[in-house]
Design a protein around this motif. Sequence first.
Motif, PDB file in Angstrom:
ATOM      1  N   LEU A 212      -7.125  70.747  51.716  1.00 49.61           N
ATOM      2  CA  LEU A 212      -5.774  70.817  52.355  1.00 49.61           C
ATOM      3  C   LEU A 212      -7.178  69.527  54.102  1.00 49.61           C
ATOM      4  CD1 LEU A 212      -5.078  72.576  56.385  1.00 49.61           C
ATOM      5  CD2 LEU A 212      -6.784  74.015  54.306  1.00 49.61           C
TER       6      LEU A 212
ATOM      7  N   ARG B  40       0.892  75.202  53.747  1.00 50.24           N
ATOM      8  CA  ARG B  40       0.257  74.461  52.480  1.00 50.24           C
ATOM      9  C   ARG B  40      -0.791  75.861  52.689  1.00 50.24           C
ATOM     10  NH1 ARG B  40      -0.920  70.049  49.802  1.00 50.24           N
ATOM     11  NH2 ARG B  40      -2.926  70.195  48.613  1.00 50.24           N
TER      12      ARG B  40
ATOM     13  N   GLU C 102       0.915  78.970  51.696  1.00 53.12           N
ATOM     14  CA  GLU C 102       0.995  78.734  49.990  1.00 53.12           C
ATOM     15  C   GLU C 102      -0.596  78.720  48.674  1.00 53.12           C
ATOM     16  OE1 GLU C 102       2.555  77.228  46.358  1.00 53.12           O
ATOM     17  OE2 GLU C 102       3.347  78.359  47.771  1.00 53.12           O
TER      18      GLU C 102
ATOM     19  N   MET D  74      -2.515  72.917  43.093  1.00 54.07           N
ATOM     20  CA  MET D  74      -1.660  72.228  44.502  1.00 54.07           C
ATOM     21  C   MET D  74      -1.541  69.936  44.257  1.00 54.07           C
ATOM     22  SD  MET D  74      -1.225  74.309  46.558  1.00 54.07           S
ATOM     23  CE  MET D  74      -1.006  73.881  48.317  1.00 54.07           C
TER      24      MET D  74
ATOM     25  N   ASP E 165       1.264  68.534  44.385  1.00 54.92           N
ATOM     26  CA  ASP E 165       1.502  66.785  45.512  1.00 54.92           C
ATOM     27  C   ASP E 165       2.058  65.894  44.095  1.00 54.92           C
ATOM     28  OD1 ASP E 165       0.836  68.114  47.711  1.00 54.92           O
ATOM     29  OD2 ASP E 165      -1.316  67.917  47.487  1.00 54.92           O
TER      30      ASP E 165
END
Length: 92
Positions: A36, A55, A58, A76, A80
């Motif tokens: 992130l 996020r 998750e 991830m 996305d």
Amino acid sequence: MTDRAGDTPLYSIAVAAQLSGLTPAALRLYEEKGLLTPARSEGGTRRYSEDDLARLREVARLQDDGINLAGIGHVMRLQDENAELRRRLAES
């Protein structure tokens, strides 16, 4: 109550850690690993949004499932990409 976009940076690292149930060190590690990217204030302070908190949750869920950070990064990125493709399909 004011409606805010989910990407509005609101929370300091301490508050984001508390809200996500993680430690500030974990948040810094996740950022270092590219999981992130929180916004930064003019002074360089990390600011987390509701989207960032989702996020983080998750990432924590995937870790609880036994996936390592490298694997989580792949998951991830695929999520996305999938979301971006769905947005494009919805626009056409």
